[in-house]
Write a protein that holds these residues in place. Structure first.
Motif, PDB file in Angstrom:
ATOM      1  N   SER A 116       0.836  -1.212   0.000  1.00 24.47           N
ATOM      2  CA  SER A 116       0.000   0.000   0.000  1.00 24.47           C
ATOM      3  C   SER A 116       0.867   1.257   0.000  1.00 24.47           C
ATOM      4  O   SER A 116       1.102   1.823  -1.067  1.00 24.47           O
ATOM      5  N   TRP A 124      -2.997   0.133   5.310  1.00 28.05           N
ATOM      6  CA  TRP A 124      -3.635  -0.174   4.015  1.00 28.05           C
ATOM      7  C   TRP A 124      -4.386   1.009   3.434  1.00 28.05           C
ATOM      8  O   TRP A 124      -5.495   0.880   2.915  1.00 28.05           O
ATOM      9  N   TYR A 126      -5.172   3.842   0.649  1.00 26.17           N
ATOM     10  CA  TYR A 126      -5.132   3.861  -0.819  1.00 26.17           C
ATOM     11  C   TYR A 126      -4.527   5.179  -1.298  1.00 26.17           C
ATOM     12  O   TYR A 126      -4.936   6.239  -0.839  1.00 26.17           O
ATOM     13  N   HIS A 149      -2.271  -2.317  -4.561  1.00 30.60           N
ATOM     14  CA  HIS A 149      -3.381  -2.067  -3.640  1.00 30.60           C
ATOM     15  C   HIS A 149      -4.605  -1.390  -4.271  1.00 30.60           C
ATOM     16  O   HIS A 149      -5.718  -1.800  -3.998  1.00 30.60           O
ATOM     17  N   THR A 150      -4.433  -0.343  -5.090  1.00 32.45           N
ATOM     18  CA  THR A 150      -5.619   0.294  -5.701  1.00 32.45           C
ATOM     19  C   THR A 150      -6.077  -0.464  -6.945  1.00 32.45           C
ATOM     20  O   THR A 150      -7.172  -0.215  -7.446  1.00 32.45           O
TER      21      THR A 150
END
Ligand code: ZN
Length: 240
Positions: A116, A124, A126, A149-150
């Protein structure tokens, strides 16, 4: 040296195999995994074993943490809880232990990897805009950092100010820092259903993105056959 950087595989075996075959054909000789090997799709154990056998550097994603942990699912929304329990049930104790022991941040050669963000890797967050990227850059001590992550391929560059540049071919320049999202192998969310990863060509200091068609129909059939929520199959086709 050419390094393939891939993450957010999310148990999508067809997409993972397609990406790894493409990386080989592109002449990649090293591999780096940006986390979220499991979750959402129907082949968590198979995808995890492929990544483990590759022996490449890997960092932990939030889905790896959830699947490797044994915290209660009561507070989650019921669909997410059901999917997570299904993933846990597909993995043996040793595989879950491996997920639980994954590291959050690693330095590989002269760059850093995190799932992240570097400012709070275990929270975590974004990174969706320049301000999020600025927080990350404050904790980025290598010129280049790759993350995921995104599920959206993206490049943030910090020179005198932070810029959000398109995920196309970029060349690393002196005096700049780069925070690069490789996109998602197994569940892209930028409106393009094709698997995404990027390649770092070390001698020429260039990074380029790859998008690949894969056998999405098979992936969707497996999701339905496993009894996982149908929404997980449908979202793959629209890249959201
Ligand atoms: Zn993910």
């Amino acid at each position: 040296m050419k390094i393939a950087l891939f993450g957010d595989i999310h148990a999508n075996l067809e997409a993972l195999e397609t990406v790894l075959a493409d990386a080989r054909s592109q002449g990649c000789d090293s591999y780096v995994c940006l986390g979220d090997v499991v979750g959402y799709n129907a082949n968590p154990s198979e995808c995890l074993e492929i990544v483990r056998e590759m022996g490449c550097p890997v960092v932990k994603g939030n889905h790896d943490e959830d699947a490797g942990g044994d915290h209660s699912l009561e507070m989650m929304n019921p669909v997410a809880a059901e999917a997570l329990q299904w993933t846990r049930d597909q993995l043996n104790a040793e595989q879950r232990e491996y997920l639980a022991r994954m590291r959050m941040v690693r330095q590989v050669q002269d760059f850093t990897i995190v799932h992240s963000t570097l400012d709070q890797p275990n929270v975590w967050n974004y990174v969706t805009n320049k301000f999020d990227a600025m927080s990350n850059f404050s904790y980025q001590f290598t010129q280049v950092c790759f993350h995921g992550h995104t599920h959206v391929p993206r490049v943030f560059v910090r020179g005198t100010k932070v810029q959000d540049v398109p995920p196309e071919s970029i060349t690393i320049e002196e005096g700049m820092k780069y925070f690069i999202n490789a996109g998602s192998v197994g569940q892209p969310r930028d409106g393009d259903w094709r698997a995404s990863y990027c390649i770092y060509d070390v001698p020429s200091k260039t990074i380029y993105f790859r998008r690949l068609d894969y056998d999405i129909a098979t992936t969707q059939k497996k999701i339905i056959a496993a009894g996982l929520p149908e929404a997980l199959a449908n979202r793959l086709a629209v890249g959201r």
